[in-house]
Design a protein around this motif. Sequence first.
Motif, PDB file in Angstrom:
ATOM      1  N   PRO A   1      -1.272   3.662  -8.641  1.00  0.00           N
ATOM      2  CA  PRO A   1      -1.193   5.107  -8.892  1.00  0.00           C
ATOM      3  C   PRO A   1      -2.057   5.572 -10.057  1.00  0.00           C
ATOM      4  N   LYS A   2      -2.513   4.647 -10.880  1.00  0.00           N
ATOM      5  CA  LYS A   2      -3.380   5.025 -12.004  1.00  0.00           C
ATOM      6  C   LYS A   2      -4.852   5.088 -11.605  1.00  0.00           C
ATOM      7  N   ARG A   3      -5.145   4.639 -10.375  1.00  0.00           N
ATOM      8  CA  ARG A   3      -6.542   4.603  -9.924  1.00  0.00           C
ATOM      9  C   ARG A   3      -6.579   4.895  -8.420  1.00  0.00           C
ATOM     10  N   ILE A   4      -6.617   6.185  -8.096  1.00  0.00           N
ATOM     11  CA  ILE A   4      -6.577   6.630  -6.708  1.00  0.00           C
ATOM     12  C   ILE A   4      -7.951   7.166  -6.324  1.00  0.00           C
TER      13      ILE A   4
ATOM     14  N   ILE B   1      -4.362  10.104   1.577  1.00  0.00           N
ATOM     15  CA  ILE B   1      -4.872   9.044   0.709  1.00  0.00           C
ATOM     16  C   ILE B   1      -4.016   7.787   0.857  1.00  0.00           C
ATOM     17  N   SER B   2      -4.647   6.638   0.662  1.00  0.00           N
ATOM     18  CA  SER B   2      -3.957   5.345   0.627  1.00  0.00           C
ATOM     19  C   SER B   2      -4.459   4.593  -0.591  1.00  0.00           C
TER      20      SER B   2
ATOM     21  N   ILE C   1       4.617   7.328   0.457  1.00  0.00           N
ATOM     22  CA  ILE C   1       5.359   6.370   1.265  1.00  0.00           C
ATOM     23  C   ILE C   1       4.838   4.976   0.938  1.00  0.00           C
ATOM     24  N   VAL C   2       5.754   4.067   0.652  1.00  0.00           N
ATOM     25  CA  VAL C   2       5.408   2.677   0.377  1.00  0.00           C
ATOM     26  C   VAL C   2       5.611   1.873   1.655  1.00  0.00           C
ATOM     27  N   ASP C   3       4.604   1.057   2.026  1.00  0.00           N
ATOM     28  CA  ASP C   3       4.721   0.236   3.234  1.00  0.00           C
ATOM     29  C   ASP C   3       5.963  -0.645   3.189  1.00  0.00           C
ATOM     30  N   ALA C   4       6.608  -0.791   4.344  1.00  0.00           N
ATOM     31  CA  ALA C   4       7.808  -1.633   4.423  1.00  0.00           C
ATOM     32  C   ALA C   4       7.531  -3.053   3.951  1.00  0.00           C
ATOM     33  N   ALA C   5       6.339  -3.564   4.233  1.00  0.00           N
ATOM     34  CA  ALA C   5       6.002  -4.938   3.845  1.00  0.00           C
ATOM     35  C   ALA C   5       6.010  -5.128   2.334  1.00  0.00           C
ATOM     36  N   ASP C   6       5.865  -4.033   1.583  1.00  0.00           N
ATOM     37  CA  ASP C   6       5.838  -4.123   0.124  1.00  0.00           C
ATOM     38  C   ASP C   6       7.222  -3.940  -0.503  1.00  0.00           C
TER      39      ASP C   6
ATOM     40  N   MET D   1       0.839  -1.195   0.000  1.00  0.00           N
ATOM     41  CA  MET D   1       0.000   0.000   0.000  1.00  0.00           C
ATOM     42  C   MET D   1       0.875   1.247   0.000  1.00  0.00           C
ATOM     43  N   LYS D   2       0.385   2.296  -0.670  1.00  0.00           N
ATOM     44  CA  LYS D   2       1.071   3.582  -0.725  1.00  0.00           C
ATOM     45  C   LYS D   2       0.226   4.616   0.017  1.00  0.00           C
ATOM     46  N   HIS D   3       0.908   5.574   0.647  1.00  0.00           N
ATOM     47  CA  HIS D   3       0.217   6.586   1.441  1.00  0.00           C
ATOM     48  C   HIS D   3       0.788   7.954   1.111  1.00  0.00           C
ATOM     49  N   GLY D   4      -0.081   8.942   0.930  1.00  0.00           N
ATOM     50  CA  GLY D   4       0.395  10.273   0.603  1.00  0.00           C
ATOM     51  C   GLY D   4      -0.575  11.340   1.034  1.00  0.00           C
ATOM     52  N   HIS D   5      -0.200  12.582   0.740  1.00  0.00           N
ATOM     53  CA  HIS D   5      -1.061  13.730   1.008  1.00  0.00           C
ATOM     54  C   HIS D   5      -1.193  14.541  -0.279  1.00  0.00           C
ATOM     55  N   ILE D   6      -2.412  14.978  -0.544  1.00  0.00           N
ATOM     56  CA  ILE D   6      -2.686  15.770  -1.743  1.00  0.00           C
ATOM     57  C   ILE D   6      -3.547  16.966  -1.368  1.00  0.00           C
TER      58      ILE D   6
END
Length: 256
Positions: A20-23, A15-16, A158-163, A1-6
């Motif tokens: 990236p093509k479908r947020i 957002i999580s 930010i990309v989760d460490a598990a990924d 999972m990716k996490h960011g701010h917009i």
Amino acid sequence: MKHGHIRHQGQVQAISFDDPKRIALADGTILSEEQLEWLPPQCNTLFALGLNYADHAAELAFKAPTEPLVFIKAPNTITAHRTVTVRPDNVAYMHYECELVVVIGKTAKNVSRDDAMDYVQGYTLCNDYAVRDYLENYYRPNLRVKSRDTLTPLGPWIVDAADVPDPHNLALKTYVNGELTQAGTTRDMVFDIPFLIEYLSSFMMLSPGDMIATGTPEGLRDVLPGDEVVVEIEGIGRLVNRIVSEAEYQTQQQAG
């Protein structure tokens, strides 16, 4: 999972997402990465490493350090994906630095190397520009080299460490106006991530959201106003940035 701010329609959103093509936004709108106004994904303390790749130290005619060379980036330096960085007037040389950034996930104090990766929330990337004109000592980069406004694009997310199964085996690349100018791998770090977390937490507390920029490989070159600089790290993302002059930046600020 990716996490960011917009920022969307004037509102800041966290957002999580996976693709990236479908947020999906809070109101149900579906947009792609290119359609969003990105903010830095994190704004806590950013620790930065100097000369943490042996090939980079060599291209600067220095030996690799025997202890981490760490400095702190001021908040004013941090900017976001698809924003601009100012090249100061009348400087001779300013270069990019593609860097993997480690994001701390929980309070860390006196952490052992064996346990260090348990404290990693995830990873992002930055472009830690440097103004070489004022670099009096590579072992003590001063504020005019590394802490100018807009000098450190960070993100997009930010990309989760598990990924990221092996953060020590990722390709790093930089493109200037579409030309590949820097290529390396995180395998070549002098001090790896567990060592850095152990080292920093041995004398100070690391807090959730703190970040460690882990250095850059060889392949630096001067950048000029008008250049588009893209730094990319395998499995993490792609960070786009444009260089502007002081005059252009001031015009943009006055316009809005």
